[in-house]
Design a protein around this motif. Sequence first.
Motif, PDB file in Angstrom:
ATOM      1  N   ASP A 234      -1.826  67.680   0.903  1.00  0.00           N
ATOM      2  CA  ASP A 234      -2.285  69.057   0.413  1.00  0.00           C
ATOM      3  C   ASP A 234      -4.025  69.142  -0.187  1.00  0.00           C
ATOM      4  OD1 ASP A 234      -1.030  67.580  -2.042  1.00  0.00           O
ATOM      5  OD2 ASP A 234      -0.670  69.730  -2.815  1.00  0.00           O
ATOM      6  N   VAL A 235      -4.365  68.026  -0.386  1.00  0.00           N
ATOM      7  CA  VAL A 235      -5.370  68.163  -0.909  1.00  0.00           C
ATOM      8  C   VAL A 235      -6.632  67.211   0.398  1.00  0.00           C
ATOM      9  CG1 VAL A 235      -4.369  68.817  -2.871  1.00  0.00           C
ATOM     10  CG2 VAL A 235      -4.941  66.310  -2.519  1.00  0.00           C
ATOM     11  N   PRO A 236      -6.389  68.256   1.318  1.00  0.00           N
ATOM     12  CA  PRO A 236      -7.456  67.106   2.660  1.00  0.00           C
ATOM     13  C   PRO A 236      -8.896  66.828   2.036  1.00  0.00           C
ATOM     14  CG  PRO A 236      -6.628  69.193   3.719  1.00  0.00           C
ATOM     15  CD  PRO A 236      -5.964  68.954   2.554  1.00  0.00           C
ATOM     16  N   PHE A 237      -9.057  68.091   1.637  1.00  0.00           N
ATOM     17  CA  PHE A 237     -10.563  68.173   1.593  1.00  0.00           C
ATOM     18  C   PHE A 237     -11.091  67.634   0.442  1.00  0.00           C
ATOM     19  CE2 PHE A 237      -9.811  70.681   5.063  1.00  0.00           C
ATOM     20  CZ  PHE A 237     -10.967  70.570   6.452  1.00  0.00           C
ATOM     21  N   ALA A 238     -10.769  68.698  -0.688  1.00  0.00           N
ATOM     22  CA  ALA A 238     -10.752  67.380  -2.363  1.00  0.00           C
ATOM     23  C   ALA A 238     -10.862  65.206  -2.011  1.00  0.00           C
ATOM     24  CB  ALA A 238      -9.688  68.250  -3.138  1.00  0.00           C
ATOM     25  N   ASP A 239      -9.888  65.207  -0.992  1.00  0.00           N
ATOM     26  CA  ASP A 239      -9.346  63.904  -1.051  1.00  0.00           C
ATOM     27  C   ASP A 239     -10.569  63.457  -0.611  1.00  0.00           C
ATOM     28  OD1 ASP A 239      -8.968  61.750  -0.856  1.00  0.00           O
ATOM     29  OD2 ASP A 239      -6.496  62.448  -0.015  1.00  0.00           O
ATOM     30  N   GLY A 240     -10.513  64.160   0.920  1.00  0.00           N
ATOM     31  CA  GLY A 240     -11.986  62.988   1.566  1.00  0.00           C
ATOM     32  C   GLY A 240     -13.594  63.707   1.175  1.00  0.00           C
ATOM     33  N   PHE A 241     -13.759  64.583   0.556  1.00  0.00           N
ATOM     34  CA  PHE A 241     -14.480  64.474  -0.309  1.00  0.00           C
ATOM     35  C   PHE A 241     -15.225  63.847  -1.284  1.00  0.00           C
ATOM     36  CE2 PHE A 241     -17.914  66.088  -3.791  1.00  0.00           C
ATOM     37  CZ  PHE A 241     -18.948  66.200  -3.080  1.00  0.00           C
ATOM     38  N   CYS A 242     -13.543  62.919  -2.567  1.00  0.00           N
ATOM     39  CA  CYS A 242     -14.070  62.333  -3.450  1.00  0.00           C
ATOM     40  C   CYS A 242     -14.051  60.667  -2.467  1.00  0.00           C
ATOM     41  CB  CYS A 242     -12.847  62.673  -4.005  1.00  0.00           C
ATOM     42  SG  CYS A 242     -13.059  63.675  -4.865  1.00  0.00           S
ATOM     43  N   THR A 243     -13.445  60.628  -1.472  1.00  0.00           N
ATOM     44  CA  THR A 243     -13.338  59.538  -0.949  1.00  0.00           C
ATOM     45  C   THR A 243     -14.761  59.304  -1.075  1.00  0.00           C
ATOM     46  OG1 THR A 243     -11.154  59.757  -0.174  1.00  0.00           O
ATOM     47  CG2 THR A 243     -12.500  58.180   1.009  1.00  0.00           C
ATOM     48  N   ALA A 244     -14.958  59.836   0.091  1.00  0.00           N
ATOM     49  CA  ALA A 244     -16.821  59.673   0.545  1.00  0.00           C
ATOM     50  C   ALA A 244     -17.802  59.235  -0.202  1.00  0.00           C
ATOM     51  CB  ALA A 244     -17.394  61.017   1.493  1.00  0.00           C
ATOM     52  N   VAL A 245     -17.111  59.805  -1.000  1.00  0.00           N
ATOM     53  CA  VAL A 245     -18.500  59.564  -2.362  1.00  0.00           C
ATOM     54  C   VAL A 245     -18.655  58.699  -2.548  1.00  0.00           C
ATOM     55  CG1 VAL A 245     -19.615  60.404  -4.586  1.00  0.00           C
ATOM     56  CG2 VAL A 245     -19.440  62.277  -2.304  1.00  0.00           C
ATOM     57  N   SER A 246     -17.317  58.388  -3.635  1.00  0.00           N
ATOM     58  CA  SER A 246     -16.656  56.611  -3.764  1.00  0.00           C
ATOM     59  C   SER A 246     -17.063  55.647  -2.712  1.00  0.00           C
ATOM     60  CB  SER A 246     -15.165  56.741  -3.706  1.00  0.00           C
ATOM     61  OG  SER A 246     -15.162  57.628  -4.852  1.00  0.00           O
ATOM     62  N   PHE A 247     -17.297  55.842  -1.876  1.00  0.00           N
ATOM     63  CA  PHE A 247     -16.855  54.680  -0.406  1.00  0.00           C
ATOM     64  C   PHE A 247     -19.283  54.667  -0.788  1.00  0.00           C
ATOM     65  CE2 PHE A 247     -18.298  53.534   3.407  1.00  0.00           C
ATOM     66  CZ  PHE A 247     -17.696  52.817   4.420  1.00  0.00           C
ATOM     67  N   VAL A 248     -20.017  55.427  -0.594  1.00  0.00           N
ATOM     68  CA  VAL A 248     -20.893  55.657  -0.761  1.00  0.00           C
ATOM     69  C   VAL A 248     -21.348  54.837  -1.750  1.00  0.00           C
ATOM     70  CG1 VAL A 248     -23.732  56.416  -0.628  1.00  0.00           C
ATOM     71  CG2 VAL A 248     -21.470  57.553   1.648  1.00  0.00           C
ATOM     72  N   ALA A 249     -20.774  55.209  -3.560  1.00  0.00           N
ATOM     73  CA  ALA A 249     -21.436  55.305  -4.425  1.00  0.00           C
ATOM     74  C   ALA A 249     -21.349  53.498  -4.852  1.00  0.00           C
ATOM     75  CB  ALA A 249     -20.649  55.912  -5.669  1.00  0.00           C
ATOM     76  N   GLN A 250     -20.087  53.376  -3.702  1.00  0.00           N
ATOM     77  CA  GLN A 250     -19.677  52.267  -4.382  1.00  0.00           C
ATOM     78  C   GLN A 250     -20.415  50.127  -3.673  1.00  0.00           C
ATOM     79  OE1 GLN A 250     -16.858  50.718  -6.031  1.00  0.00           O
ATOM     80  NE2 GLN A 250     -16.827  48.574  -5.497  1.00  0.00           N
TER      81      GLN A 250
ATOM     82  N   THR B 156     -29.096  59.761   2.059  1.00  0.00           N
ATOM     83  CA  THR B 156     -27.567  59.413   0.951  1.00  0.00           C
ATOM     84  C   THR B 156     -26.733  60.273   0.822  1.00  0.00           C
ATOM     85  OG1 THR B 156     -28.540  57.590   0.362  1.00  0.00           O
ATOM     86  CG2 THR B 156     -26.870  57.913  -0.246  1.00  0.00           C
ATOM     87  N   VAL B 157     -26.676  62.087   0.321  1.00  0.00           N
ATOM     88  CA  VAL B 157     -26.429  62.990  -0.132  1.00  0.00           C
ATOM     89  C   VAL B 157     -25.052  63.293   1.536  1.00  0.00           C
ATOM     90  CG1 VAL B 157     -26.419  64.923  -0.841  1.00  0.00           C
ATOM     91  CG2 VAL B 157     -27.225  63.361  -1.772  1.00  0.00           C
ATOM     92  N   SER B 158     -26.519  63.573   2.471  1.00  0.00           N
ATOM     93  CA  SER B 158     -26.269  63.868   3.646  1.00  0.00           C
ATOM     94  C   SER B 158     -25.504  63.524   4.744  1.00  0.00           C
ATOM     95  CB  SER B 158     -27.867  64.429   4.751  1.00  0.00           C
ATOM     96  OG  SER B 158     -29.103  65.012   4.447  1.00  0.00           O
ATOM     97  N   LEU B 159     -25.632  62.299   4.707  1.00  0.00           N
ATOM     98  CA  LEU B 159     -24.402  61.058   5.364  1.00  0.00           C
ATOM     99  C   LEU B 159     -23.309  61.379   4.412  1.00  0.00           C
ATOM    100  CD1 LEU B 159     -23.929  58.768   7.608  1.00  0.00           C
ATOM    101  CD2 LEU B 159     -24.908  57.493   5.284  1.00  0.00           C
ATOM    102  N   THR B 160     -23.206  61.415   3.277  1.00  0.00           N
ATOM    103  CA  THR B 160     -21.917  61.091   2.497  1.00  0.00           C
ATOM    104  C   THR B 160     -21.495  62.834   2.823  1.00  0.00           C
ATOM    105  OG1 THR B 160     -22.752  60.128   0.752  1.00  0.00           O
ATOM    106  CG2 THR B 160     -20.793  61.072  -0.082  1.00  0.00           C
ATOM    107  N   LEU B 161     -21.964  63.849   2.889  1.00  0.00           N
ATOM    108  CA  LEU B 161     -21.148  65.358   3.247  1.00  0.00           C
ATOM    109  C   LEU B 161     -21.278  65.318   4.962  1.00  0.00           C
ATOM    110  CD1 LEU B 161     -24.031  67.511   1.748  1.00  0.00           C
ATOM    111  CD2 LEU B 161     -21.779  66.525   0.602  1.00  0.00           C
ATOM    112  N   LEU B 162     -21.383  64.228   5.468  1.00  0.00           N
ATOM    113  CA  LEU B 162     -20.957  64.402   6.890  1.00  0.00           C
ATOM    114  C   LEU B 162     -19.614  63.445   7.049  1.00  0.00           C
ATOM    115  CD1 LEU B 162     -20.861  64.900   9.705  1.00  0.00           C
ATOM    116  CD2 LEU B 162     -22.659  62.608   9.972  1.00  0.00           C
ATOM    117  N   LEU B 163     -19.583  62.849   6.362  1.00  0.00           N
ATOM    118  CA  LEU B 163     -18.324  61.697   6.068  1.00  0.00           C
ATOM    119  C   LEU B 163     -16.953  62.374   5.520  1.00  0.00           C
ATOM    120  CD1 LEU B 163     -16.770  58.843   6.410  1.00  0.00           C
ATOM    121  CD2 LEU B 163     -17.937  58.099   4.284  1.00  0.00           C
ATOM    122  N   ALA B 164     -17.669  63.028   4.699  1.00  0.00           N
ATOM    123  CA  ALA B 164     -16.881  63.925   3.949  1.00  0.00           C
ATOM    124  C   ALA B 164     -16.722  65.167   4.881  1.00  0.00           C
ATOM    125  CB  ALA B 164     -17.623  64.973   2.752  1.00  0.00           C
TER     126      ALA B 164
END
Length: 198
Positions: free
Chosen positions: A125-141, A103-111
């Motif tokens: 102006d925050v592409p990777f911060a937004d992308g990482f938080c979005t990916a973690v939230s996507f999987v957690a939900q 799950t962690v590996s999949l989340t990092l790839l998605l991020a």
Amino acid sequence: MPELFTSLYQQFLTTTPLEWLATLSGFLCVLLAARQHILNWPISIISVSIYAYIFFQNKLYGDTVLQFYFLLTAVYGWYYWSTSDTQDNRPITGFTTRQMLATVSLTLLLAAILGGLLRFFTDTDVPFADGFCTAVSFVAQFLMTRKVLQNWLMWVLVDLLYIPLYIHKDLLLTAVLYIAFAIIAWKGYRAWQLAYQK
């Protein structure tokens, strides 16, 4: 330091009624989810619908798309939690270490994918911060809809990471909400852990 408090105070004063409604409904939704109460899902629908608009206005495009995903998972979660074979809610399940690593590996790839897309195809102006938080939230939900215990650990992590991101975007009330979310997520994890062990 006084300038910081003045700035924070000014942000509170300019918080829109829409952000207040999104914040309060979001808080209630997470509180109910931690208590395994099925009403968290319809309240989630209200909160995420409003936040989709707010995040789009603030160029948090990953979070905007995430709200539409949350909307779909709220409908699914509401259905899944209500169709139990027992009179109680669906039982809590847990991940093995192997499943969690996958799950962690999949989340990092998605991020990484989301961060790259946001960097090259949007004006954020925050592409990777937004992308990482979005990916973690996507999987957690998704894990929450399936009542997987470890969803709460992912929420604790991402809620803490969202706080500076929302402060950066002048969404102070939402940042404060995410402090509360992190606390509730930890309490939710402990409560679900006890239920899971029983």
